[in-house]
Motif scaffolding. Structure first.
Motif, PDB file in Angstrom:
ATOM      1  N   VAL A  18      -7.586   5.478   9.765  1.00 32.82           N
ATOM      2  CA  VAL A  18      -8.913   4.931   9.464  1.00 32.82           C
ATOM      3  C   VAL A  18      -9.567   4.424  10.753  1.00 32.82           C
ATOM      4  O   VAL A  18     -10.745   4.689  11.012  1.00 32.82           O
ATOM      5  N   PHE A  28     -16.061   5.393   5.083  1.00 28.87           N
ATOM      6  CA  PHE A  28     -15.092   5.573   4.008  1.00 28.87           C
ATOM      7  C   PHE A  28     -15.637   5.019   2.701  1.00 28.87           C
ATOM      8  O   PHE A  28     -16.393   4.051   2.696  1.00 28.87           O
ATOM      9  N   THR A  33     -10.232   4.030  -2.220  1.00 28.22           N
ATOM     10  CA  THR A  33      -9.357   3.544  -1.169  1.00 28.22           C
ATOM     11  C   THR A  33      -8.363   2.544  -1.737  1.00 28.22           C
ATOM     12  O   THR A  33      -8.731   1.651  -2.496  1.00 28.22           O
ATOM     13  N   ASN A  34      -7.093   2.747  -1.382  1.00 29.80           N
ATOM     14  CA  ASN A  34      -6.042   1.777  -1.665  1.00 29.80           C
ATOM     15  C   ASN A  34      -4.972   1.949  -0.588  1.00 29.80           C
ATOM     16  O   ASN A  34      -5.210   2.621   0.413  1.00 29.80           O
ATOM     17  N   THR A  38      -7.376   6.991   1.365  1.00 33.49           N
ATOM     18  CA  THR A  38      -8.784   6.651   1.445  1.00 33.49           C
ATOM     19  C   THR A  38      -9.612   7.924   1.479  1.00 33.49           C
ATOM     20  O   THR A  38      -9.104   9.000   1.799  1.00 33.49           O
ATOM     21  N   CYS A  39     -10.873   7.778   1.165  1.00 27.86           N
ATOM     22  CA  CYS A  39     -11.799   8.905   1.140  1.00 27.86           C
ATOM     23  C   CYS A  39     -12.761   8.783   2.315  1.00 27.86           C
ATOM     24  O   CYS A  39     -13.617   7.898   2.331  1.00 27.86           O
TER      25      CYS A  39
END
Length: 145
Positions: A18, A28, A33-34, A38-39
């Motif tokens: 990230v 993001f 997200t966790n 994440t996206c």
């Protein structure tokens, strides 16, 4: 409705990945997200899911490729300018990525690109195409074959 693409990439260290891609200018989606992934938002229709390797492995019975040792794919992103190609590629190297020398020089005057490896060895190609110049240099005889 426009087709969307979600590219799933395994990463060793989610926080480091990230931080790396943030330095390249990407953002993001907090809703996706966790601690497992994440996206990363590339555009309105393109996202990259950065997934911790152990979580990524739950989606497939196949072994993961060590992208530092073998090629899996080259992820190519287009930009609006040569300057943006350079900005992203330079930011990638400054953030800990590795430049990837071109294996062969691009002989098309209307294209400009640079390559790098991210922290996990995934190959990225950042590309600018001057479409006006491309149309001027098009070879119609090739398109009709």
């Amino acid at each position: 409705m426009a087709t969307s693409i979600f590219i799933n990439l395994p990463v060793k260290n989610l926080n480091a990945s990230v931080a790396f891609f943030t330095q390249l200018g990407f953002s993001f989606n907090a809703e996706y997200t966790n601690e497992q992934g994440t996206c990363m938002i590339i555009s309105d229709t393109i996202s990259v899911m950065l997934l911790v390797e152990s979580f990524f492995q739950t989606f497939t019975g196949k072994p993961l490729v060590n992208a530092h040792q073998a090629n899996e794919a080259i992820l190519c992103l287009s930009t609006d300018s040569r300057a943006e190609v350079d900005r992203i590629a330079n930011a990638a190297v400054a953030a800990g990525g590795k430049p990837v020398p071109q294996q062969s020089q691009n002989e098309m005057e209307f294209m400009y690109d640079r390559n790098f490896q991210d922290l996990d060895g995934h190959l990225w190609n950042i590309l600018y195409m001057d479409l006006n110049l491309a149309q001027q240099t098009a070879r119609p005889e090739v398109a009709t074959q």
